[in-house]
Scaffold this active site. Structure first.
Site, PDB file in Angstrom:
ATOM      1  N   ASN A 152      -0.934   4.587  11.234  1.00 47.45           N
ATOM      2  CA  ASN A 152       0.454   4.822  10.329  1.00 47.45           C
ATOM      3  C   ASN A 152       0.308   5.582   9.175  1.00 47.45           C
ATOM      4  OD1 ASN A 152      -1.024   2.845   9.426  1.00 47.45           O
ATOM      5  ND2 ASN A 152       0.962   1.674   8.607  1.00 47.45           N
ATOM      6  N   GLU A 249      -7.983  -5.080   6.409  1.00 51.40           N
ATOM      7  CA  GLU A 249      -6.517  -5.027   6.196  1.00 51.40           C
ATOM      8  C   GLU A 249      -5.521  -5.002   7.253  1.00 51.40           C
ATOM      9  OE1 GLU A 249      -5.433  -4.610   3.222  1.00 51.40           O
ATOM     10  OE2 GLU A 249      -7.294  -4.122   1.892  1.00 51.40           O
ATOM     11  N   CYS A 283       2.457  -1.544   6.972  1.00 49.85           N
ATOM     12  CA  CYS A 283       2.060  -2.891   7.183  1.00 49.85           C
ATOM     13  C   CYS A 283       2.890  -3.652   6.143  1.00 49.85           C
ATOM     14  CB  CYS A 283       0.421  -2.952   6.983  1.00 49.85           C
ATOM     15  SG  CYS A 283      -0.006  -2.195   5.516  1.00 49.85           S
ATOM     16  N   GLU A 454      -8.436  -3.187  -1.029  1.00 49.22           N
ATOM     17  CA  GLU A 454      -8.734  -1.812  -1.235  1.00 49.22           C
ATOM     18  C   GLU A 454      -7.932  -1.538  -2.293  1.00 49.22           C
ATOM     19  OE1 GLU A 454      -7.300  -0.355   2.718  1.00 49.22           O
ATOM     20  OE2 GLU A 454      -9.304   0.072   2.911  1.00 49.22           O
TER      21      GLU A 454
HETATM   22  P1  NDP Z   1      -4.666  -1.662  16.070  1.00 47.60           P
HETATM   23  O1  NDP Z   1      -5.042  -3.034  15.611  1.00 47.60           O
HETATM   24  O2  NDP Z   1      -4.337  -1.552  17.459  1.00 47.60           O
HETATM   25  O3  NDP Z   1      -5.925  -0.624  15.805  1.00 47.60           O
HETATM   26  C1  NDP Z   1      -6.709  -0.503  14.764  1.00 47.60           C
HETATM   27  C2  NDP Z   1      -7.860   0.375  15.023  1.00 47.60           C
HETATM   28  O4  NDP Z   1      -8.985  -0.376  15.341  1.00 47.60           O
HETATM   29  C3  NDP Z   1      -7.577   1.767  15.835  1.00 47.60           C
HETATM   30  O5  NDP Z   1      -8.391   2.764  15.471  1.00 47.60           O
HETATM   31  C4  NDP Z   1      -8.217   1.110  16.903  1.00 47.60           C
HETATM   32  O6  NDP Z   1      -8.249   2.179  18.019  1.00 47.60           O
HETATM   33  C5  NDP Z   1      -9.156   0.306  16.629  1.00 47.60           C
HETATM   34  N1  NDP Z   1      -9.802  -0.736  17.602  1.00 47.60           N
HETATM   35  C6  NDP Z   1      -8.987  -1.177  18.458  1.00 47.60           C
HETATM   36  N2  NDP Z   1      -9.969  -2.365  19.325  1.00 47.60           N
HETATM   37  C7  NDP Z   1     -11.079  -2.201  18.677  1.00 47.60           C
HETATM   38  C8  NDP Z   1     -12.278  -3.251  18.791  1.00 47.60           C
HETATM   39  N3  NDP Z   1     -12.320  -4.057  19.596  1.00 47.60           N
HETATM   40  N4  NDP Z   1     -13.345  -2.787  18.056  1.00 47.60           N
HETATM   41  C9  NDP Z   1     -13.125  -1.910  16.937  1.00 47.60           C
HETATM   42  N5  NDP Z   1     -12.231  -1.054  16.730  1.00 47.60           N
HETATM   43  C10 NDP Z   1     -10.931  -1.075  17.485  1.00 47.60           C
HETATM   44  O7  NDP Z   1      -3.496  -1.169  15.139  1.00 47.60           O
HETATM   45  P2  NDP Z   1      -2.710   0.107  15.422  1.00 47.60           P
HETATM   46  O8  NDP Z   1      -3.718   1.357  15.109  1.00 47.60           O
HETATM   47  O9  NDP Z   1      -1.689  -0.207  16.519  1.00 47.60           O
HETATM   48  O10 NDP Z   1      -2.058   0.205  13.762  1.00 47.60           O
HETATM   49  C11 NDP Z   1      -0.890  -0.763  13.620  1.00 47.60           C
HETATM   50  C12 NDP Z   1      -1.230  -2.115  12.987  1.00 47.60           C
HETATM   51  O11 NDP Z   1      -2.142  -1.830  12.019  1.00 47.60           O
HETATM   52  C13 NDP Z   1      -0.281  -2.987  12.516  1.00 47.60           C
HETATM   53  O12 NDP Z   1      -0.190  -4.329  13.011  1.00 47.60           O
HETATM   54  C14 NDP Z   1      -0.159  -2.901  11.121  1.00 47.60           C
HETATM   55  O13 NDP Z   1       0.161  -4.176  10.481  1.00 47.60           O
HETATM   56  C15 NDP Z   1      -1.790  -2.841  10.769  1.00 47.60           C
HETATM   57  N6  NDP Z   1      -1.959  -2.194   9.347  1.00 47.60           N
HETATM   58  C16 NDP Z   1      -2.306  -2.742   8.312  1.00 47.60           C
HETATM   59  C17 NDP Z   1      -2.410  -2.315   7.103  1.00 47.60           C
HETATM   60  C18 NDP Z   1      -2.784  -2.892   5.780  1.00 47.60           C
HETATM   61  O14 NDP Z   1      -3.471  -2.305   5.062  1.00 47.60           O
HETATM   62  N7  NDP Z   1      -3.030  -4.227   6.000  1.00 47.60           N
HETATM   63  C19 NDP Z   1      -2.058  -0.882   7.035  1.00 47.60           C
HETATM   64  C20 NDP Z   1      -1.487  -0.055   8.291  1.00 47.60           C
HETATM   65  C21 NDP Z   1      -1.581  -0.668   9.260  1.00 47.60           C
HETATM   66  P3  NDP Z   1      -7.261   2.759  19.010  1.00 47.60           P
HETATM   67  O15 NDP Z   1      -5.995   2.667  18.141  1.00 47.60           O
HETATM   68  O16 NDP Z   1      -7.826   4.122  19.263  1.00 47.60           O
HETATM   69  O17 NDP Z   1      -7.320   1.893  20.244  1.00 47.60           O
END
Ligand code: NDP
Length: 480
Positions: A152, A249, A283, A454
């Site tokens: 995002n 996060e 998020c 962060e």
């Molecule tokens: P995901 O949890 O699906 O993925 C986050 C990252 O982790 C991606 O790069 C993903 O790779 C990677 N990943 C997935 N599985 C694994 C694993 N088993 N081991 C290591 N890395 C892994 O989130 P999204 O990308 O769909 O983002 C949306 C989510 O992020 C929402 O739930 C949102 O709330 C949260 N978010 C939180 C924020 C915060 O600061 N608290 C800020 C922004 C978003 P890939 O996508 O390539 O599968």
């Protein structure tokens, strides 16, 4: 439109390609066009990145902090100089309107590099008098950090993680979401131009499996993830195997509480910013908008009027206020929540439709705590408005969630504002505003929303460790 980078990865100071890795097609969400074709990191690429980081980290940590800081600040300047081109790239990667990417994404990343660059030389330990003997502490780097980003705010996330990590003398291997892989590569190239030695910031592409193999590598000392709670659980557990430090996060379902005495225009504006900015893919969004009954009618009337004026369209047009969602998968997910809310009896105030990758700004009223819309993270432009009668009731209901990322309160009664914030279980809170995240302010969640912070001075603690040194000033008193 094409945004093909020179190679898929940036490792050890240079672009790197290995076409054996599975293909990642990068899609501009507004048109569906493939704007770049990348390859997932193979084990050889991952190994090169970790080896490069490990080799470079010691000398970097040994530099004067003021020298490290100067390089980060130079990177911030380069980002600002190229603000327009970088914003366009971010728009291609995410579909977010240029109106936003010009002011929010990279600019916030540049702020982080400037802030942590300036902070680096201010980090000191303490001296502890022990009656003749004394002790002192040193704040040292952790070593090799892995950063894993969500889609995002891809470039902002890369900066928010790398800036404090590098400021404290760490190296980083960063894996962007495969949905939005382009911005982090630009950051890696900018760092080299700013004078960062090779190996200190590496970008490897890939899906979850690539992230997973980074997290468990013996060379890794810390993992910082921005993502969903289910991914956070997996990554935290994998990091625990090696007793690695973590920053998590994760997601939220944050309450925004609006009392009868709130300034109506500001409260409506904030509720919109808390649900429609970045098409709701934020998020910390205030996705449970609790409105006190006395202003419910006026609030909804103004909200409907203003929401229906939001301009959707070509993200590159400066008049566009909301772009498409990031991917077709996300559109389907959001629409299933919209349809589910209708089925469960929420009142559709406005929106509710989609046009290809675009989802209309949508408001539901009369949402109740048990509806799915009030419990799960939607990550789209869908606002849930819930009614409440009094303060105690709304605080209890606001806290009745496993998430604890953010919360907001609108009221003219400042004593009440502080009282309510004091009672809310959330890591990041706002009074009479919402979703402002300046780099000076720590950001992060409690409960399932995360671990660590962060931004702010607090972030430095999560990228460093204390070494305590006892200094004996006299003869050793041994009983043997
Ligand atoms: P995901 O949890 O699906 O993925 C986050 C990252 O982790 C991606 O790069 C993903 O790779 C990677 N990943 C997935 N599985 C694994 C694993 N088993 N081991 C290591 N890395 C892994 O989130 P999204 O990308 O769909 O983002 C949306 C989510 O992020 C929402 O739930 C949102 O709330 C949260 N978010 C939180 C924020 C915060 O600061 N608290 C800020 C922004 C978003 P890939 O996508 O390539 O599968």
């Amino acid at each position: 439109m094409i945004a093909q980078p020179k190679a898929s990865h940036f490792v050890n100071g240079d672009w790197m390609e290995d076409t054996d890795g599975a293909v990642i097609e990068v899609i501009y969400p507004a048109t569906g066009a493939v704007i770049a074709t990348l390859h997932e990191a193979t084990p050889a690429v991952i190994d090169a990145a970790l080896a490069g980081a490990k080799a470079a980290q010691g000398a970097w940590a040994a530099k004067k902090p003021v020298e490290r800081g100067r390089i980060l600040r130079r990177a911030a300047d380069l980002i600002r100089e190229r603000g327009d081109a970088l914003a366009r790239l971010e728009t291609l990667d995410t579909g977010k309107p240029l109106q936003e990417t010009l002011v929010a994404d990279w600019p916030s990343g540049a702020d982080a590099l400037e802030y942590f660059g300036g902070l680096a030389p201010t980090v000191t330990g303490e001296t502890i008098p022990l009656g003749g003997d004394f002790a002192y502490t040193l704040r040292e780097a952790l070593g090799v950090c892995v950063g894993i980003g969500a889609w995002n705010y891809p470039s902002q996330i890369a900066c928010w993680k790398s800036a404090p990590a590098l400021a404290m003398g760490n190296a980083m291997v960063f894996k962007p979401s495969e949905v939005t892989p382009l911005g982090a590569l630009e950051l890696a190239a900018i760092f080299i131009e700013a004078g960062l030695p090779a190996g200190l910031f590496n970008v490897v592409q890939g899906r979850g499996a690539v992230g997973a193999s980074l997290v468990t590598d013996a060379r890794v000392d810390k993992v910082s993830l921005t993502g969903s709670v289910p991914t956070g659980r997996k990554v935290y557990a994998a990091a625990a195997e090696g007793i690695r430090n973590v920053t998590m996060e994760l997601g939220g379902k944050s309450p925004l509480i609006i009392f009868n005495d709130a300034d109506l225009d500001s409260a409506v504006g904030a509720a919109m910013m808390a649900n429609f900015y970045s098409a709701g893919q934020v998020c910390s969004n205030g996705t449970r908008v609790f409105v006190q009954k006395g202003i419910k009618a006026a609030f909804l009337a103004q909200l409907k009027l203003r929401a229906e004026k939001i301009v959707l369209g070509d993200p590159m047009d400066m008049a566009t206020q909301m772009g498409p969602l990031v991917s077709a998968v996300q559109v389907d997910k959001v629409m299933s929540y919209v349809n589910g809310a209708v089925t469960q009896g929420a009142q559709l105030v406005t929106g509710g439709g989609r046009d290809g990758m675009f989802v209309q700004p949508t408001v539901f009223s009369d949402v109740t705590d048990d509806m799915v819309l009030a419990c799960e993270e939607v990550f789209g432009p869908v606002m849930a408005v819930l009614d409440f009668v009094d303060e105690d009731e709304v605080v209890t209901r606001a806290n009745d969630t496993d998430f604890g990322l953010a919360a907001g309160v609108f009221t003219a009664d400042l004593a009440r504002a502080h009282r309510v914030i004091g009672a809310l279980q959330a890591g990041t809170c706002w009074i009479n505003t919402y979703n402002l995240t300046p780099v000076e302010m720590p950001f992060g969640g409690s409960k399932l929303s995360g671990v660590g912070r962060e931004n702010g001075k607090a972030a430095l603690e999560y990228y460093s460790q204390i070494k305590s040194v006892y200094v004996g000033m006299g003869p050793v008193d041994a009983p043997y």
